[in-house]
Design an enzyme around this catalytic site. Structure first.
Site, mmCIF file in Angstrom:
data_model
loop_
_atom_site.group_PDB
_atom_site.id
_atom_site.type_symbol
_atom_site.label_atom_id
_atom_site.label_comp_id
_atom_site.label_asym_id
_atom_site.label_seq_id
_atom_site.Cartn_x
_atom_site.Cartn_y
_atom_site.Cartn_z
ATOM 1 N N GLU A 447 0.815 -1.216 0.000
ATOM 2 C CA GLU A 447 0.000 0.000 0.000
ATOM 3 C C GLU A 447 0.847 1.263 0.000
ATOM 4 O O GLU A 447 0.519 2.223 -0.662
ATOM 5 C CB GLU A 447 -0.929 0.011 1.217
ATOM 6 C CG GLU A 447 -1.945 -1.108 1.236
ATOM 7 C CD GLU A 447 -2.869 -1.002 2.445
ATOM 8 O OE1 GLU A 447 -3.424 0.074 2.680
ATOM 9 O OE2 GLU A 447 -3.001 -2.023 3.160
ATOM 10 N N GLU A 717 3.045 -6.961 10.026
ATOM 11 C CA GLU A 717 1.706 -6.387 10.163
ATOM 12 C C GLU A 717 0.823 -7.273 11.041
ATOM 13 O O GLU A 717 0.085 -6.787 11.893
ATOM 14 C CB GLU A 717 1.077 -6.227 8.781
ATOM 15 C CG GLU A 717 -0.330 -5.665 8.785
ATOM 16 C CD GLU A 717 -0.892 -5.496 7.396
ATOM 17 O OE1 GLU A 717 -1.966 -4.867 7.262
ATOM 18 O OE2 GLU A 717 -0.277 -5.982 6.422
#
Length: 833
Positions: A447, A717
């Site tokens: 992202e 993450e």
């Protein structure tokens, strides 16, 4: 030892060239050995002289001299009066203004496919030359064949509807008498290239363009100005494509012939401001030699840098003419030893299949000896590179990993007696470095977006490790620009149209804990750097955000705790329907509370009853008749205790229940994004330091050390970022879970900030977990704070307090001491690890 003030800075910059701040703030450090400043005197080469000013202030002192004009350079000096007496004058500092007004620009925007050039004559000596440049897209400027400056990815990523950053360069040494050539390479950058999880392109425009102006000051004080416009030429170059996410492609055979130059097209003007950047530039900050190069088969070789980074590789052996190479970048290897990128493909709910992972560069060799491929118009998040199509065996000498990020000054360090904890800290540092490429990103690959919630929870940690003041100020201006008319804070900044108010995912914006970055981040920057101006600048945005929260209540979409261990968020529609009002109301209280404190700092009126009312409403809703917190989760207990939502008489029981919830998971954490940074500090502050250490040293999933034991060099993450079978999931370079290292700084080493800028701080080491030693250092605005302790026959503590500050020292045996500047040594008996 320095007998005069030193380390002069302007704003938060070491190189204040081309600034736009009308009254820049000046900082200095006191002479070594001084305890406190009682007065200062500032002078400038423009006639400014403050005289002797009684004041202890030495950080961000406003310049009040004559207003500097565009391009004007001001040299300044400072002397101080301290307990050592009157100091010598400092060495000179300086700042230089940029082009402050639109009328200063004679240049116009011009468009071209890739290359731009212009020839001009200089008929008399030049004593000073400045180039001012910006672009729609990315640019690299050249003068007489030499690259201008060392900044990368210029002009940077901003909300281009609001601002373009203009960088100023000192190019005096590159100008010669006679014929000169100025040129540039343009590329898509964030302006036209793919951004975000949707891989959206052309978010601000479909044409890239350059605006540049060269100012030559001659020995006779006259000035020549050369700017982009008529007379410039454009052509296609060897850079065939360059996308921030997809990658960059070169055909070096194009360099063998003369480009087909043609007149450029004038581009439309923009209503966006032309301004400076308060942040240091992005640079190539480190180079890594691969630890191995492994050939998989006749066409594929895998390079291992040994470290997950953000940046690119420089390939110095490109093969015979016509050789076509592909470089595929990834974070992990599959079971066959090949680079895998499947976990980096974004899965978007309303698209039929995951999007490409990107991160693939291409180069076609021209067979030129010494030719090098270095794709400087894209970046990748990677440890491994698969080189496809090379007929020769590469060696580590042929490939260099180039680490690229905002060139922030390192300010914090930590080490201890446990190697795995040291590796955890180092991984957290690398995760930060991998995600500060001009904006604070969530990850450097899938992202690479400026998620507000991520920086909100990590900024206190970041501000210890690096000087992030200017970097964060730059980003906060985009947060304010991206704010919707109703006060909604966008989830990411800078935000493109594909995720904005008119997008299919507009409903995701304004989430609690994410939008609250508008309040929390400026407050943390103020605390770390004593910067009141950032509070004043962001105050209107804070007011608008709180107004939105007041009108919305706890309704609407919220990410909530996000990615708790075992939590399934793949069905976003189902997740959106879950009740997350406990999180929403908690952050409503947090922001309202902070705004009361911010208003007090700024001398503004703000009704403190808002926070009181929200706290009472939260207690009525989430504390049952037996005094127990609901929902009965670790995250809710952590947040309620950290924010002060729990009444004093219920705090011990709430803390005990938190410990019970941890024990029910066999001493494992159960928190996600928002509460994890607060978990260990809450345990320590409520009398459960032992449990905090147990979680820190937990080495079965979910835990931080699981990441380290499974080979992580950056933080993941997800808690199961690499599962027990070695399969990767989502990003393996996310700094959010690395916020745990604040516990190492503040509790293990013991450096606690008490007043803005560390003017006063507490030194309270809290040993445990079997550690026998620890050390930390932090370069605060006043100088370096140092602490080290070890346990042998007793507890031995060594502390360094910088000039102009005081420290409260709390020893493990309970003694409280106050320490002024200098080195201090203390001993406590009866302390064991």
């Amino acid at each position: 030892m320095s007998a005069s003030p030193h380390c002069l800075r302007v704003e938060h910059l070491d190189e204040p060239l081309g600034i736009h701040v009308a009254a820049p703030r000046l900082s200095w450090r006191l002479p070594e050995g001084a305890a406190a400043q009682t007065a200062y005197r500032l002078t400038g080469d423009n006639g400014w002289d403050t005289g002797r000013v009684p004041s202890p202030e030495s950080v961000l002192v406003p310049y009040h001299g004559p207003t500097a004009a565009s391009g004007e350079r001001v040299e300044w000096r400072v002397k101080v009066w301290t307990d050592l007496g009157e100091s010598d004058w400092s060495a000179p500092g300086w700042f230089e203004m940029g082009l402050l007004y639109l009328d200063d620009w004679q240049a116009v925007w011009i468009e071209a496919d890739s290359l731009l050039r212009h020839e001009f004559d200089v008929d008399r000596p030049v004593v000073r030359a400045r180039l001012y440049a910006t672009a729609r897209g990315l640019y690299e400027a050249f003068l007489n064949g030499q690259r201008v400056g060392d900044a990368e990815l210029t002009p940077g990523f901003t909300q281009y509807e609001a601002r373009f950053q203009v960088r100023a360069y000192d190019v005096t040494s590159l100008i010669r008498t006679g014929r000169n050539t100025i040129g540039a390479i343009l590329a898509d950058g964030w302006y036209r290239g793919q951004i975000g999880i949707l891989r959206a392109a052309e978010q601000w425009g479909s044409r890239i363009a350059l605006l540049a102006q060269l100012h030559l000051t001659h020995a006779d004080s006259t000035t020549t100005v050369i700017g982009t416009g008529p007379g410039w030429q454009g052509a296609r170059g060897h850079v065939v494509a360059a996308d921030p996410i997809a990658g960059e492609s070169w055909d070096l055979r194009r360099r063998s012939g003369r480009p087909s130059w043609a007149p450029v097209t004038r581009a439309e003007d923009t209503a966006a401001a032309l301004t400076d950047s308060p942040a240091p530039p992005v640079r190539r900050v480190q180079e890594l030699t691969p630890v191995s190069v492994t050939r998989l088969d006749a066409t594929r070789q895998v390079v291992d840098l040994g470290q997950n980074i953000n940046g690119w590789v420089r390939l110095s052996r490109l093969g015979p003419a016509g050789t076509e190479l592909s470089l595929v970048h990834g974070e992990h290897l599959d079971a066959t030893g090949d680079v895998t990128t499947e976990h980096l493909r974004p899965a978007v709910p309303f698209l039929p299949e995951p999007l490409p992972a990107g991160q693939v560069d291409h180069v076609v060799s021209a067979g030129e000896p010494g030719a090098v491929f270095e794709p400087r118009r894209t970046t990748h998040g990677f440890r491994y590179v698969r080189v496809e199509g090379h007929p020769q065996d590469l060696t580590p000498r042929d490939v260099t990993g180039v680490v690229v990020h905002t060139d922030m000054r390192r300010t914090g360090w930590f080490s201890c007696s446990d190697d795995r904890i040291n590796r955890l800290h180092e991984a957290a540092v690398w995760s930060l470095r991998g995600n500060v490429c001009d904006i604070p990103t969530d990850c450097p690959h899938r992202e690479r977006a400026g998620w507000t919630g991520d920086w909100q929870l990590y900024v206190p940690t970041a501000a210890f490790l690096y000087d992030v003041a200017g970097f964060t100020t730059k980003w906060l201006r985009d947060v304010a620009s991206d704010q919707w008319p109703d006060g909604t804070i966008a989830n990411i900044s800078p935000a493109g149209r594909s995720e904005g108010r008119d997008s299919p995912i507009a409903f995701l914006n304004g989430s609690a804990g994410w939008g609250d970055a508008a309040v929390i981040v400026p407050w943390e920057i103020y605390r770390a750097y004593a910067d009141e101006r950032i509070l004043a600048e962001q105050w209107p945005s804070m007011v608008a955000w709180l107004g939105f929260v007041e009108r919305r209540g706890d309704k609407g979409f919220h990410f909530g705790e996000w990615l708790m261990p075992g939590e399934d968020v793949s069905d976003l529609d189902a997740y959106a329907k879950l009740d997350k009002s406990d999180v929403a109301m908690a952050y409503h209280f947090r922001s309202a509370s902070l705004m009361s404190r911010i208003a007090a700092v700024l001398g503004l009126d703000f009704d403190p009853s808002t926070a009181t009312r929200v706290r009472a409403a939260w207690q009525a809703r989430f504390i049952d008749e037996h005094g127990r917190l609901t929902p009965d989760t670790q995250a809710n207990h952590v947040r309620a205790l950290a924010f002060g939502l729990v009444p004093d008489e219920l705090r011990p029981a709430a803390a005990e229940r938190l410990v019970e919830l941890i024990r029910e998971r066999d001493t494992h954490l159960g928190t996600g994004f928002l509460a994890t940074p607060l978990l260990l500090p809450v345990l320590a502050d409520t009398g459960h330091l032992d449990v905090a250490y147990e979680l820190l040293f937990q080495d079965t999933e979910p835990s931080w050390l699981t990441m380290i034991d499974r080979g992580a060099t950056t933080l993941w993450e997800r808690w199961d970022g690499v599962d027990a079978d070695g399969v990767p999931h989502d990003s393996l370079n996310h700094y959010s879970k690395g916020a745990v290292v604040s516990f190492l700084h503040r509790y293990v080493a013991g450096i606690e900030l008490l007043s803005p800028g560390y003017r006063r701080f507490r030194m309270r080491p809290r040993p445990g977990g079997g550690l026998t030693s620890a050390a930390a250092a932090h370069d605060c605005p006043y100088g370096r704070i140092e602490v080290s302790w070890r346990i042998s026959d007793a507890f031995h503590l060594h502390v360094t307090v910088p000039p102009g500050t005081t420290a409260d020292i709390v020893l493990p045996d309970g003694r409280h001491l106050e320490a002024g500047p200098g080195r201090h040594t203390h001993r406590s008996e009866g302390v064991t690890s």
